[in-house]
Enzyme design. Structure first.
Site, short mmCIF file in Angstrom:
data_model
loop_
_atom_site.label_atom_id
_atom_site.label_comp_id
_atom_site.label_asym_id
_atom_site.label_seq_id
_atom_site.Cartn_x
_atom_site.Cartn_y
_atom_site.Cartn_z
N HIS A 132 0.80 -1.24 0.00
CA HIS A 132 0.00 0.00 0.00
C HIS A 132 0.83 1.27 0.00
CE1 HIS A 132 0.95 0.14 4.29
NE2 HIS A 132 0.62 1.40 4.24
C1 UD1 Z 1 -1.77 5.95 5.57
C2 UD1 Z 1 -0.46 6.46 6.15
C3 UD1 Z 1 0.56 5.34 6.19
C4 UD1 Z 1 0.02 4.11 6.90
C5 UD1 Z 1 -1.32 3.72 6.26
C6 UD1 Z 1 -1.92 2.54 6.99
C7 UD1 Z 1 0.03 8.84 5.69
C8 UD1 Z 1 0.87 9.77 4.90
N1 UD1 Z 1 0.11 7.53 5.35
O1 UD1 Z 1 -1.51 5.54 4.22
O2 UD1 Z 1 1.69 5.79 6.91
O3 UD1 Z 1 0.93 3.05 6.76
O4 UD1 Z 1 -2.20 4.84 6.33
O5 UD1 Z 1 -2.88 1.89 6.20
O6 UD1 Z 1 -0.66 9.26 6.58
N2 UD1 Z 1 -8.61 5.17 0.91
C9 UD1 Z 1 -9.82 4.53 0.84
N3 UD1 Z 1 -10.52 4.32 2.00
C10 UD1 Z 1 -10.06 4.70 3.21
C11 UD1 Z 1 -8.82 5.38 3.27
C12 UD1 Z 1 -8.11 5.60 2.11
O7 UD1 Z 1 -10.29 4.16 -0.23
O8 UD1 Z 1 -10.73 4.46 4.22
C13 UD1 Z 1 -7.86 5.38 -0.33
C14 UD1 Z 1 -8.09 6.74 -0.95
O9 UD1 Z 1 -8.04 6.60 -2.33
C15 UD1 Z 1 -6.88 7.52 -0.50
C16 UD1 Z 1 -5.80 6.44 -0.47
O10 UD1 Z 1 -6.48 5.26 -0.06
O11 UD1 Z 1 -6.58 8.60 -1.34
C17 UD1 Z 1 -4.67 6.75 0.45
O12 UD1 Z 1 -5.15 6.99 1.78
P1 UD1 Z 1 -4.28 7.85 2.80
O13 UD1 Z 1 -5.00 7.96 4.08
O14 UD1 Z 1 -3.83 9.12 2.16
O15 UD1 Z 1 -2.96 7.01 2.98
P2 UD1 Z 1 -2.70 5.45 3.18
O16 UD1 Z 1 -2.11 4.93 1.91
O17 UD1 Z 1 -3.86 4.72 3.72
#
Ligand code: UD1
Length: 368
Positions: A208
């Site tokens: 991820h």
């Molecule tokens: C975040 C953390 C990472 C951690 C991870 C745990 C940051 C910079 N990164 O990464 O350190 O290891 O969480 O999982 O804070 N999305 C969904 N549903 C959700 C949440 C996210 O579909 O409930 C998708 C969205 O498209 C979003 C993408 O995942 O844009 C990334 O989500 P984001 O919260 O920015 O970062 P993670 O990759 O989850």
């Protein structure tokens, strides 16, 4: 004393569970703010349900967005939450955008801040998490370190005076959930049966990290290696991986069985049933180690260096996962046999959370 925990992403809910239980056992008031960074039920609600975490006192509902927008929205909303909830200390966890925003808001409001899982370093400034953790450690009044190596990093940055070694709270929760997973395997057995997998004859994989998922060429190269493995792979796909795979034209097939993320007890059960893990997650590297399962990490470096030094984790360069440049290939690393068992316990004794509560109490008394 009133503690305010700020959480928002999946691994933070796991770390929150033992802290919430230790606060309750010590009769300490504990409020929770959920920033809403993770909002899918499988990335959020199931952790509160399965790990017995009380419902959050505030849900900021920020959702996804660019780093600036996400961090900024949490920051703005945290000011009101902290003012209204009036804690004696704010506790932030790990290295996400929620961590940094929670710490910044508290420190500007002159509320003492403690950082749980302080002192971890990848020394890779291109990772958003590295920036988040460095800035949070330096904003914090108290750095709660999980390992001796983390203590050394904090001392090298002049933070020895605010550091306390408490151990890793993830060990606390994992040891407890492991017992439950061993006692009841029915949910995992159902997952394995549906995916056509046999115990001990498959790998668990997760992917991820932005640096792996958001570069189409890199994602395609890692996917090609995973799909060509001689053992079936249960790939637990974060929504980000699903979205980026579609954009990069990756169609998961071959050895890979694509599956939605698992709830925590099922994840632990699946790792226990597997013969190895392939991941770019920080938490899963440690979970594999603590469960006695070999791990292959698709990253150029790791914060959890103990797992590598003890022989349970091998790094594969995500820029060259086939190893054509001379490095270890993902295929070779993931097919290696398990090393000899170790007695080392670099991640503590499973009592990090009560120690955390005591360290917070000492901070609040000092600041009174
Ligand atoms: C975040 C953390 C990472 C951690 C991870 C745990 C940051 C910079 N990164 O990464 O350190 O290891 O969480 O999982 O804070 N999305 C969904 N549903 C959700 C949440 C996210 O579909 O409930 C998708 C969205 O498209 C979003 C993408 O995942 O844009 C990334 O989500 P984001 O919260 O920015 O970062 P993670 O990759 O989850």
């Amino acid at each position: 004393m009133k503690i305010l925990s700020v959480v928002g992403a999946r691994p933070q809910f796991v770390k929150l569970a033992p802290v919430a239980h230790a606060a309750a056992a010590a009769d300490v008031e504990h409020a929770i703010v959920h920033t809403g960074q993770h909002y899918d039920p499988m990335l959020s609600d199931v952790f509160f349900r399965d790990l017995g975490i009380p419902a959050p006192d505030r849900h900021l509902g920020v959702g996804s967005g660019g780093h600036g927008a996400q961090t900024g929205q949490i920051l703005a909303a945290m000011d009101d939450a902290i003012t209204e909830l009036a804690p004696d200390v704010v506790l932030v966890y790990g290295d996400t955008n929620s961590t940094l925003a929670g710490a910044l808001s508290a420190v500007k409001l002159h509320v003492p801040v403690a950082h749980l899982e302080a002192g971890l370093r990848s020394f890779n400034r291109a990772m958003p998490e590295e920036i988040n953790r460095v800035l949070t450690d330096h904003a914090a009044d108290l750095c709660l370190a999980p390992t001796a190596v983390a203590v050394e990093h904090l001392a090298a940055e002049g933070l020895a005076g605010s550091t306390v070694l408490v151990g890793d709270v993830m060990t606390d929760v994992l040891l407890e959930v492991r017992e439950r997973a061993l006692a009841d395997t029915s949910a995992v057995d159902a997952v394995l049966a549906a995916a056509g997998l046999a115990r001990g004859e498959f790998l668990v994989a997760t992917l991820h990290r932005a640096e792996n998922t958001d570069d189409p060429a890199r994602l395609r190269a890692i996917a090609a290696e995973l799909m060509a493995l001689p053992v079936p792979v249960l790939l637990l796909a974060h929504p980000r991986l699903v979205a980026r795979s579609a954009e990069a034209g990756v169609e998961w097939s071959g050895a890979v069985r694509l599956h939605a993320p698992l709830a925590y007890p099922e994840l632990v059960g699946a790792v226990l049933a597997s013969r190895g893990v392939v991941t770019d997650s920080g938490g899963l590297q440690k979970e594999a180690f603590l469960l006695g399962v070999p791990c292959t990490t698709v990253r150029t470096e790791t914060e959890w260096v103990e797992t590598v030094e003890l022989g349970w984790n091998v790094l594969v360069d995500p820029r060259d996962p086939s190893g054509t440049g001379g490095g270890t290939s993902l295929g070779a690393a993931a097919s290696r046999p398990a090393p000899a068992p170790t007695e080392a316990t670099p991640y503590g004794d499973g009592h990090a959370a009560p120690r955390t509560i005591e360290a917070l109490r000492a901070l609040v008394e000092r600041r009174a």
